[in-house]
Design an enzyme around this catalytic site. Structure first.
Site, PDB file in Angstrom:
ATOM      1  N   LYS A  64     -27.592  45.022  69.443  1.00 15.32           N
ATOM      2  CA  LYS A  64     -28.259  46.312  69.231  1.00 15.32           C
ATOM      3  C   LYS A  64     -29.380  46.452  70.250  1.00 15.32           C
ATOM      4  O   LYS A  64     -30.051  45.452  70.568  1.00 15.32           O
ATOM      5  CB  LYS A  64     -28.801  46.353  67.794  1.00 15.32           C
ATOM      6  CG  LYS A  64     -29.430  47.674  67.375  1.00 15.32           C
ATOM      7  CD  LYS A  64     -29.840  47.616  65.906  1.00 15.32           C
ATOM      8  CE  LYS A  64     -30.462  48.907  65.417  1.00 15.32           C
ATOM      9  NZ  LYS A  64     -30.822  48.849  63.979  1.00 15.32           N
TER      10      LYS A  64
ATOM     11  N   SER B 146     -29.110  52.601  61.215  1.00 15.14           N
ATOM     12  CA  SER B 146     -29.327  52.871  62.619  1.00 15.14           C
ATOM     13  C   SER B 146     -28.493  51.989  63.554  1.00 15.14           C
ATOM     14  O   SER B 146     -28.439  52.263  64.747  1.00 15.14           O
ATOM     15  CB  SER B 146     -30.808  52.671  62.937  1.00 15.14           C
ATOM     16  OG  SER B 146     -31.179  51.321  62.710  1.00 15.14           O
TER      17      SER B 146
ATOM     18  N   SER C 211     -29.907  49.419  57.652  1.00 14.64           N
ATOM     19  CA  SER C 211     -29.304  49.737  58.949  1.00 14.64           C
ATOM     20  C   SER C 211     -28.183  48.817  59.430  1.00 14.64           C
ATOM     21  O   SER C 211     -27.523  49.132  60.411  1.00 14.64           O
ATOM     22  CB  SER C 211     -30.382  49.779  60.027  1.00 14.64           C
ATOM     23  OG  SER C 211     -30.995  51.032  59.991  1.00 14.64           O
TER      24      SER C 211
HETATM   25  N1  GLN Z   1     -32.028  54.611  57.189  1.00 14.64           N
HETATM   26  C1  GLN Z   1     -33.243  53.893  56.993  1.00 14.64           C
HETATM   27  C2  GLN Z   1     -34.379  54.563  57.730  1.00 14.64           C
HETATM   28  O1  GLN Z   1     -34.144  55.554  58.317  1.00 14.64           O
HETATM   29  C3  GLN Z   1     -33.079  52.471  57.392  1.00 14.64           C
HETATM   30  C4  GLN Z   1     -33.318  52.211  58.819  1.00 14.64           C
HETATM   31  C5  GLN Z   1     -33.193  50.753  59.169  1.00 14.64           C
HETATM   32  O2  GLN Z   1     -32.782  49.941  58.354  1.00 14.64           O
HETATM   33  N2  GLN Z   1     -33.604  50.436  60.382  1.00 14.64           N
HETATM   34  O3  GLN Z   1     -35.482  54.114  57.722  1.00 14.64           O
END
Ligand code: GLN
Length: 491
Positions: free
Chosen positions: A80, A155, A179
């Protein structure tokens, strides 16, 4: 015939050991797959073609002399784009870091390279890991390989789409509120968020430091176990990494679940839950019950407060972490530079996208004098209640099974105008981050219209072996994880 890019890491390792496949052949096969598939999927931010081939040759050479650094040496890996790799751009899918090239490797990158894994590229993500759809990338969205009009989740949507579309063998993602697990569910791949502190965060660009954790995204549970094995352990560069022995995770996969106590929390099956997700998860529980597991009904009433609490804590920490991007030390510098204040302002207004700005503003408000007690401090107290509630639950059960997401993958653009709607995607994943617990998501089947559905296993602190073995048992009884998206790419 199976193409090398379709292999799992453990299958590839066998062929590499028997010298029926070279790392050069495997890496070339993956790179060619990337080249053909990327115009359709856009999972990658950067492809590291030259360094990957050079590394593959070096591994082949060392294996020829009987000196391969590990069993998995020579297997391709996608990172990532929030993990630092020396000499390669690390953008966090943000204009702010568009031209940032880290001078050092993240600990996980160091460990993977020491094991001989081959980084083939950096994957697309929501900007600074804020989002649930990968639509917040400053460099364009990633398509869901199962339905190109839909999002891959986020994400870590680039990493999960890359695994699903066979554009890598292994991948790493990060999980702050879901994410790794939510996009794993959306792309029908296996994703594991380890216990907080299991894996070093050194070199991971910080979003919310008390929640962030790096973990494997793979084609099956066996690969998740072996990648977790490689990246786990204490690190003097991360004071929040925990000095606990690293078990032999692959050895924990016995598939034996007789007597395993599985908790099913009713709050994770609310009245409005998508019926096909409910059906798939219930079927998964039933399947394990038939193998001798014992099912225990649970109640986790604090779940109602998950979204509110998570979005107070993560925005507060993001506002503080992202203060470092001011145009002086890191990344981009804004166009207007008449005085230092103007420079800060132009840097931050040009460099950050709308979701990141929203989080910084929310977080700054939450931390401001007068509101700190009412919001941030209270959220921290609720977080303790989450931890206690799970601790109580794990006195009665070994693992918890529940949905990963409230709905199957949604259409691109469907939730972009309604941040709150997007935030609700995290309801079944964020509680684990607040409690520091490990969570595994595995493919759990498909909706009638062919959309992926995930099943989540939650474990107690350092209970990775338990959830991995439960997920492994499930994968031995099902073949959802072997299904491939009906993807048409030019040959
Ligand atoms: N969807 C969650 C957020 O927007 C989780 C994001 C993540 O785990 N980096 O914060």
């Amino acid at each position: 015939m199976v193409e090398p890019y379709q292999l799992t890491a453990w299958e590839a390792a066998d062929l590499l050991a028997r010298k029926e496949l070279s790392s050069r052949e495997l890496t070339e096969s993956v790179l060619q797959r990337i080249e053909r598939t990327e115009p359709v999927i856009h999972a990658y931010q950067t492809v590291l073609r030259d360094s990957a081939l050079a590394a593959a040759d070096a591994i082949d050479e060392s294996r020829a002399h009987g000196e391969a650094p590990s069993r998995y040496a020579g297997v391709p890996l996608a990172l990532k784009d929030n993990m630092c790799m020396q000499g390669s751009p690390t953008t966090c899918s943000s204009r702010m870091l568009e031209s940032f090239v880290p001078p050092y490797d993240a600990t996980v990158v160091q460990k993977c390279m020491a094991a001989g894994l081959i980084p083939v590229g950096k994957t697309n993500m929501d900007e600074f890991a804020m989002g649930s759809s990968t639509e917040n990338s400053a460099f364009g969205r990633t398509m869901n390989p199962w339905d190109l009009d839909r999002v891959p989740g986020g994400s870590s949507g680039g990493s999960t789409a890359a695994v699903s579309a066979d554009e890598t063998i292994l991948s790493l993602g990060s999980d702050t509120g879901g994410s790794i697990r939510q996009p794993a569910a959306f792309c029908s791949v296996t994703g594991l968020k380890p216990t907080y502190g299991r894996v070093s965060r050194y070199g991971l660009v910080a979003f919310a430091s008390s929640l962030d954790q790096i973990g494997p995204i793979t084609k099956d549970v066996r690969d998740a176990a072996l990648l977790l094995q490689i990246i786990s352990g204490v690190d003097s560069m991360d004071s929040t990494s925990v000095n606990a022995p690293v078990p032999d995770y692959p050895a924990a996969l016995t598939g034996e679940i007789k007597g395993l106590r599985i908790g099913v929390p009713k709050e994770y099956f609310p009245a409005g839950l998508n019926a096909e997700i409910r059906g798939s998860v219930e079927k998964a529980v039933q399947l394990l019950k038939e193998q001798g597991a014992e099912v225990v009904e649970l109640s986790l009433p604090k779940t109602d407060y998950a979204i509110a609490t998570y979005y107070l804590i993560c925005t507060a920490e993001a506002s503080s972490n992202l203060a470092r991007y001011e145009g002086v030390v890191y990344g981009r510098r804004g166009a207007s530079q008449d005085n230092i204040l103007e420079m800060y302002m132009s840097t931050r207004s040009e460099g950050f996208g709308p979701e990141v700005k929203r989080r910084i503003m929310l977080g700054t408000y939450v931390l401001s004098a007068g509101f700190f007690e009412a919001y941030y401090r209270r959220a921290q107290k609720v977080r303790t209640l989450f931890r206690q509630e799970f601790e109580q639950a794990f006195k009665q059960v070994d693992v918890i099974m529940c949905p990963a997401t409230p709905s199957p993958p949604f259409k691109a653009g469907e939730k972009t105008d309604d941040p709150l709607e997007m935030y609700l995607s995290d309801v079944f994943t964020a509680p684990l981050n607040m409690a520091g617990l490990p969570g595994l998501v595995v493919p759990g089947g498909f909706s009638a219209s062919g959309l992926p559905i995930g099943v989540q296993f939650i474990g107690p602190v350092f209970g990775e072996e338990k959830i991995l073995n439960a997920g492994y048992a499930y994968q031995q009884l099902t073949d959802h994880h072997r299904q491939k998206p009906p993807l048409v790419v030019p040959s």
